[in-house]
Write an enzyme that holds these catalytic residues in place. Structure first.
Site, PDB file in Angstrom:
ATOM      1  N   GLU A 165       0.845  -1.190   0.000  1.00 28.07           N
ATOM      2  CA  GLU A 165       0.000   0.000   0.000  1.00 28.07           C
ATOM      3  C   GLU A 165       0.883   1.244   0.000  1.00 28.07           C
ATOM      4  O   GLU A 165       1.358   1.673   1.064  1.00 28.07           O
ATOM      5  CB  GLU A 165      -0.875   0.024   1.252  1.00 28.07           C
ATOM      6  N   GLY A 171      -6.412   6.504   0.353  1.00 25.52           N
ATOM      7  CA  GLY A 171      -7.448   7.496   0.642  1.00 25.52           C
ATOM      8  C   GLY A 171      -7.263   8.804  -0.108  1.00 25.52           C
ATOM      9  O   GLY A 171      -7.904   9.799   0.218  1.00 25.52           O
TER      10      GLY A 171
END
Ligand code: PEP
Length: 250
Positions: A165, A171
């Site tokens: 990630e 996000g």
């Protein structure tokens, strides 16, 4: 092999909202098309257990203490998660590494306890934008992975999942490019290979970072991508189920 699709609900939810979300997930996520896991906040693990038991969808925790039961106010020990049927635990999410100061050692100790308790550890790794721009991807992945792999016996490799990630993609709506993902997943695969053949053959590697229904299927075709870790989109059952390709629409 079916993709592993994991939803990280982060600090969202209520009994009422979760009930509706879990019901929709059960109705629309087809266990024939993917292996599904949802990770609600700790207080809702028992709700997930009662609503997901015998559905083919697993549930997990978003973190766990690196310590065993004792005087650690506010923490949750791995054995407690077993009481709620938890089979997956996210460790080292970037919001904990960078937001709450969890070190590589802390994350490695948490992963060790998860696996020693027979659960699956989802070890999150990834570079910040500054590290990416400084050309430090390989070093960061090596440090994060090797500290954890040191604590895990190769025969338990099947209980380890790695989620790549990139911090700058979480996000933010900025998904890593196909080249970025292939490069990172190949580096991870090589690190696993150098460490032990069991790690190389059995550890699943997921991508996470702004995955949505419109980019998921392309990401799932990239070499060494065995599944996805989904944040924001996992709160929308239609998006979550589409991402796993269980049902294109409903
Ligand atoms: C995550 O929280 O692990 C994540 C990948 O979040 P998002 O999908 O919202 O980027």
């Amino acid at each position: 092999m079916k993709p592993l699709i994991i939803g990280n609900w982060k600090m969202h939810g209520s009994l009422a909202k979760n009930a509706a979300l879990l019901q929709a997930i059960v109705a629309h996520c087809d266990a024939q098309k993917a292996d599904w896991v949802v990770c609600p906040p700790f207080p809702y693990l028992s709700q997930a257990q009662s609503m997901l038991e015998d559905t083919g969808i697993a549930w997990g925790a978003q973190t766990v203490s690196a310590f065993s039961q004792g005087a650690f106010t506010g923490q949750v020990d791995a054995s407690m998660l077993l009481d709620f049927g938890v089979s997956f635990v996210i460790v080292g999410h970037s919001e904990r590494r960078h937001g709450l100061g969890e070190s590589n050692i802390y994350v490695a100790d948490s992963a060790k306890l998860v696996i020693e308790h027979g659960m699956n550890a989802i070890l999150c790794v990834g570079e910040t934008l500054v590290q990416k721009e400084a050309g430090q991807l390989e070093t960061v992945l090596q440090e994060q992975l090797l500290s954890a792999l040191k604590q895990i016996a190769p025969e338990n490799a099947k209980n380890l999942v790695i989620a790549y990630e990139p911090v700058w993609a979480i996000g933010t709506g900025k998904t890593a490019s196909q080249e970025d993902i292939l490069k990172a997943h190949t580096l991870i695969k090589n690190i696993l290979k150098e460490k032990d053949a069991n790690f190389y053959n059995s550890v699943r590697i997921l991508y996470g970072g702004s995955v949505k229904p419109d980019n998921a299927s392309q990401i799932l075709t990239i070499l060494y991508v065995d599944g996805l870790l989904i944040g924001g989109a996992s709160l929308d059952p239609q998006a979550f189920s589409e991402i796993g390709q269980c049902k294109p629409s409903f």
